[in-house]
Design a protein around this motif. Structure first.
Motif, short mmCIF file in Angstrom:
data_model
loop_
_atom_site.label_atom_id
_atom_site.label_comp_id
_atom_site.label_asym_id
_atom_site.label_seq_id
_atom_site.Cartn_x
_atom_site.Cartn_y
_atom_site.Cartn_z
N ASP A 808 0.87 -1.13 0.01
CA ASP A 808 -0.01 -0.06 0.07
C ASP A 808 0.78 1.31 0.00
OD1 ASP A 808 -2.94 -0.89 0.76
OD2 ASP A 808 -1.74 -2.10 1.70
N LEU A 809 0.65 2.13 -0.74
CA LEU A 809 1.21 3.31 -0.90
C LEU A 809 0.37 4.52 -1.14
CD1 LEU A 809 3.95 4.86 -1.38
CD2 LEU A 809 3.94 4.55 -3.84
N ASN A 810 0.38 5.73 -0.35
CA ASN A 810 -0.53 6.71 -0.20
C ASN A 810 0.43 7.85 -0.58
OD1 ASN A 810 -2.04 8.98 0.32
ND2 ASN A 810 -3.37 7.66 1.86
N LEU A 811 0.01 8.28 -1.86
CA LEU A 811 0.93 9.72 -2.24
C LEU A 811 -0.17 11.00 -2.50
CD1 LEU A 811 2.84 8.14 -4.91
CD2 LEU A 811 3.67 9.06 -2.78
N ASN A 812 -1.40 10.79 -1.75
CA ASN A 812 -2.30 12.00 -1.77
C ASN A 812 -1.88 13.37 -1.33
OD1 ASN A 812 -4.69 10.91 -2.91
ND2 ASN A 812 -5.23 9.60 -0.95
N LYS A 813 -2.78 14.23 -1.83
CA LYS A 813 -2.45 15.68 -1.51
C LYS A 813 -0.91 16.33 -1.91
CE LYS A 813 -6.05 15.88 2.09
NZ LYS A 813 -6.30 16.32 3.53
N CYS A 832 6.17 -6.93 -8.18
CA CYS A 832 5.79 -5.98 -7.43
C CYS A 832 4.62 -6.26 -6.54
CB CYS A 832 5.60 -4.58 -8.15
SG CYS A 832 4.72 -3.26 -7.39
N LYS A 833 4.28 -6.01 -5.41
CA LYS A 833 3.54 -6.52 -4.39
C LYS A 833 2.20 -5.46 -4.25
CE LYS A 833 4.93 -10.68 -3.14
NZ LYS A 833 6.10 -10.87 -4.27
N ILE A 834 2.59 -4.12 -4.75
CA ILE A 834 1.59 -3.09 -4.44
C ILE A 834 0.27 -3.27 -5.04
CG2 ILE A 834 0.83 -0.71 -5.26
CD1 ILE A 834 3.52 0.02 -4.92
N GLN A 835 -0.71 -3.40 -4.19
CA GLN A 835 -2.38 -3.59 -4.40
C GLN A 835 -2.82 -2.37 -4.39
OE1 GLN A 835 -3.48 -6.63 -1.39
NE2 GLN A 835 -1.86 -7.99 -2.14
N ASN A 836 -2.62 -1.18 -3.64
CA ASN A 836 -3.43 -0.07 -3.39
C ASN A 836 -2.47 1.27 -3.68
OD1 ASN A 836 -5.99 -1.25 -2.55
ND2 ASN A 836 -4.79 -1.73 -0.64
N LEU A 837 -2.99 1.95 -4.39
CA LEU A 837 -2.01 3.19 -4.79
C LEU A 837 -2.99 4.47 -4.64
CD1 LEU A 837 0.55 4.67 -5.48
CD2 LEU A 837 0.03 4.28 -7.87
N GLU A 838 -2.65 5.45 -3.87
CA GLU A 838 -3.65 6.54 -3.71
C GLU A 838 -2.71 7.93 -4.19
OE1 GLU A 838 -6.63 6.89 -3.05
OE2 GLU A 838 -7.16 5.05 -2.65
#
Length: 845
Positions: A808-813, A832-838
């Motif tokens: 999970d990676l959160n790049l919001n705002k 790559c294991k990323i399932q959620n990206l914001e």
């Protein structure tokens, strides 16, 4: 004076200028009446102050000038580019250079723009000063000009005087008990580092209590106020009339300006060790070598501590001849032109006699006033009369003082007030560059200092820089001291500070252990009572007496109480007092219930024992104790064991109590204890199984601000943990500097919350290194609202292409724009294991 400069002497206009209810209207009218040459003179006169005053508004000002077609697009870009990079001083300097080159119309538009600008305190101060002076600034600016050349029969004695002063001031003698020879001699120009001096004096209580200030907050306070309202002033500007603050003096100037009888008195304040005396020495040296104050033909410098030795009436003539006998019978010639003379009096706080500028009797009765250089008077009357322009009216006087005696000058005719802030920003680095001949050693020492909150805070004061240079330098220069043993903690540094004193002078007393125990007990009482000044009664109470050995730990200062004066003692820095107080706990033959003492100290909510406790725990470490035990004998084993048990108890009791800010701060302080102890066994036993740490919070009011050294301590603690399942640092203001110190430990965290920390693109580069670590365990990473731009995406994509843990990676705002799509290629990597990206990004896997 040129006819153009006398324009606008109409008293009606002058009155209107000062009394207009709208100051902007008055200034605008004044500027309208100025011709081009006057405006040129005005800009030149205020040039240095304007550079500082417009720093915060340089972009808006540049836009106004561009809008009026005085700046090209390229020039506008050059000015604003510097400002955007944070180099405000260079930006404002460039703008003023461009305006001066453009000519009269650009200057006029610039001044008109000044009137339109709002909330720039330094600029408002200049405009207000112009309003008060009315049409007079042009006479005012020409004060001191046109002085005739020195008569030929005085040139020889002037040259002799300058050469004498040059020889007297070209070397800097530093007394220190840290060295065997006790005195070290430097070339002044080699070691001297410019101090930041401000053209005002702050509240005396605030200034004195800077001794109690710690941490980056103090440094940020300085920067903030320097940017907003505190004006920097160079030493060659101390008698520059644009820094005058006395309205009474301004009125006096207006009545005497045509006679060029423009003497002024300046007062420079500064806390102990800040560099007042060295600054005076540099002023005298610079005058003697022709670098400053060309309008003064003769400079006479006195120290109040030397004047204390004069116990009889004397006149100014003999006062000068005692120091400079070669003036012989020609002093009478000097009295004829007092405006060419500067008198300097250094260290008012050390003067044994009282000078009362608020005493009506002294101000009116002839017996107390010295009006002739040949009159026999008390020394205090001579100083009083020079400052008040009753003796040699027209001469200039400079007085320095610690803030404690500054109240004596409140009613004096002081036209320029200034205060030495000490070293700010890069000036600290410059000091170490000059202290060490080997620049690689200078860089290493400064880096070491910069990374430690307490050491860095101390560095605003040149005296503390000197202590740090002497204590740390050998670790980077002597072959017998391995660099891996360089003090890593403040406790280890101070251990070597005391070690150096003991090594050079410990044999001068019979029992160093007993004396240090007594000093430490007195220091502990001071910490308990928030007391930093000690008197003879305190020494007697602790069976101490003044000695050279004692002076290695405490400074002797003169304190005035009314007309009486006494010697008082203070430690060079509060942290030294706290260290010696902590050291005493290990020297006493009967420690009593040390655990109870530590718990009571820890319970004080005002933080007075915070640093003391860090030192106590730090001294329980063999690495800190070893150098001191060489001279003091072994530390009490019973005390060491009890201290370690106390720390263990504190950690275990606080780990789960981080809901409140108080709980977070208590745990952080305990982590500082672990860091100071450098006890691996203790750390592993207390935090080895730690899984969750939460110093941050989604609500910024419930998060704890972390300094760079806090982050270094946290990294140290995490290093002993097996795995951190959840590390919450949201809203902790850690920035790039803090992340830099956290970096080596971050790969051990599974959930890492770093939202709203002003990390910037450079911070992502550090995080990318953690993501590339083959042992990286990060599964969830929050980087929302971190001032990230498209520039960081390439680094992030590269790290994600090799990372095997992040889901999970959160790049919001963040201002990423379409560049976030560049992550697509990395996300399509089958490993790559990323399932959620914001923000959301559709990935076809």
């Amino acid at each position: 004076m040129a006819e153009g400069l006398n324009r606008g002497e109409d008293p009606t206009f002058s009155k209107r200028m000062r009394m207009d209810t709208d100051p902007n209207t008055a200034i605008t009218e004044f500027l309208t009446k100025c011709d081009d040459y006057q405006l040129f003179q005005l800009t030149k006169f205020y040039r240095d102050r304007l550079e500082q005053a417009i720093e915060e508004g340089v972009e808006g000002l540049s836009l106004m000038l561009t809008g009026e077609d005085h700046f090209s697009g390229q020039e506008y870009h050059k000015v604003t580019e510097l400002a955007e990079k944070g180099n405000m001083a260079a930006s404002s300097k460039l703008l003023l250079n461009l305006v001066m080159d453009k000519g009269s119309r650009a200057r006029r538009v610039m001044w008109e723009s000044f009137v339109k600008m709002h909330r720039l305190p330094k600029l408002d101060k200049i405009l207000k000063e112009m309003q008060e002076l009315g049409p007079d600034p042009f006479d005012y600016m020409n004060i001191g000009r046109g002085l005739s050349e020195i008569p030929s029969h005085l040139k020889d004695v002037q040259q002799k005087h300058k050469e004498t002063l040059r020889v007297q001031t070209e070397t800097l003698r530093v007394n220190t008990i840290l060295m065997k020879d006790k005195v070290k001699i430097f070339q002044l120009v080699t070691l001297y580092t410019e101090l930041t001096v401000i053209s005002t004096v702050r509240d005396r209580t605030l200034v004195e209590h800077e001794l109690l200030a710690r941490g980056r907050d103090h440094e940020e306070w300085r920067k903030k106020h320097l940017q907003r309202e505190l004006e920097k002033i160079r030493t060659d500007q101390l008698f520059h009339s644009s820094f005058s603050r006395s309205s009474t003096w301004l009125q006096k100037m207006k009545s005497t300006v045509k006679r060029s009888n423009s003497g002024s008195s300046a007062a420079v304040s500064g806390v102990a060790g800040i560099g007042k005396t060295t600054m005076v020495q540099k002023i005298v040296y610079d005058w003697a070598t022709g670098k400053i104050y060309p309008h003064f033909q003769f400079v006479f410098s006195f120290k109040f501590r030397d004047l204390n030795a004069i116990n009889c009436r004397i006149n100014l003539r003999n006062l000068i001849l005692d120091l400079y006998p070669y003036f012989g019978n020609i002093l009478g010639e000097l009295w004829k032109n007092p405006e060419r003379l500067l008198f300097i009096f250094d260290g008012l706080d050390e003067f044994k006699d009282s000078i009362d500028f608020d005493n009506h009797q002294i101000n009116t009765e002839a017996d107390y006033i010295c009006t002739d250089p040949e009159d026999w008077c008390e020394v205090s009357d001579i100083v009083y009369s020079l400052i008040q322009h009753k003796l040699l009216p027209g001469c200039s006087v400079l007085v320095t003082s610690r803030p404690t005696a500054l109240h004596l000058l409140e009613k004096a005719e002081i036209s320029v007030w200034a205060e030495i802030l000490g070293f700010v920003g890069e000036e600290r680095k410059e000091y170490f560059n000059k202290f060490f001949e080997d620049q690689s050693v200078a860089a290493a020492v400064f880096k070491h200092v910069e990374e430690n909150e307490l050491l860095y805070t101390m560095c605003y004061n040149p005296s503390y820089c000197w202590i740090l240079g002497l204590s740390l330098g050998p670790f980077f220069t002597q072959r017998d001291r391995k660099q891996q043993r360089v003090p890593r903690t403040i406790t280890q540094l101070y251990s070597y500070y005391i070690y150096n004193i003991l090594k050079n002078h410990g044999r001068e007393i019979e029992s160093p252990r007993d004396v240090l125990l007594k000093i430490g007990e007195m220091a502990f009482t001071g910490v308990s009572e928030k007391k930093i000044v000690f008197r003879n009664g305190d020494l007697i109470k602790n069976n101490l007496q003044p000695s050279q050995f004692l002076s290695g730990f405490m400074m002797e200062l003169l304190e005035r109480d009314g007309s009486a004066q006494s010697v008082v003692y203070t430690f060079p820095h509060l942290t030294i007092q706290e260290f010696v107080a902590a050291l005493a706990q290990f020297l006493t033959p009967d420690p009593g219930d040390i655990g109870k003492l530590l718990s009571e100290a820890h319970s004080k909510e005002d933080g007075r024992f915070e640093i003391f406790l860090r030192f106590v725990v730090g001294l329980s470490s063999s690495q800190s104790a070893r150098p001191l035990e060489e001279f003091l004998g072994p530390f009490l084993h019973q005390t060491i064991c009890r201290v370690i048990d106390w720390v263990k108890e504190k950690v275990e009791g606080q780990i789960g109590n981080t809901e409140s800010q108080t709980g977070k701060r208590d745990l952080l302080n305990t982590f500082h204890y672990l860091f100071e102890s450098q006890n691996k066994t203790l750390a592993q036993a207390t935090v080895g199984s730690l899984e969750t740490l939460a110093f941050g919070h989604l609500d910024s009011r419930r998060a704890l601000r972390l300094t760079p050294i806090d982050c270094a301590v946290l990294s140290h603690v995490i290093g002993f943990c097996d795995t951190i399942k959840h590390l919450n640092l949201q809203n902790c203001s850690i920035r790039y500097e803090g992340l830099q110190r956290l970096g080596p430990a971050l790969h051990k965290c599974q959930v890492l919350r770093l939202g709203r920390n002003e990390l910037g693109d450079s911070g992502v580069k550090l995080l990318s290194a953690a993501l590339r670590n083959p042992d990286c365990k990060i599964e969830e990473l929050e980087l929302w609202d971190n001032d990230l731009t498209a520039s960081c995406i390439e680094d992030l994509a590269s790290a994600l292409s090799t990372n095997r843990s992040l889901m999970d990676l959160n790049l919001n705002k963040n201002k990423l724009g379409d560049s976030v799509k560049l992550l697509t290629a990395a996300l399509r990597n089958p490993d790559c294991k990323i399932q959620n990206l914001e923000p959301g990004l559709c990935v076809d896997v």
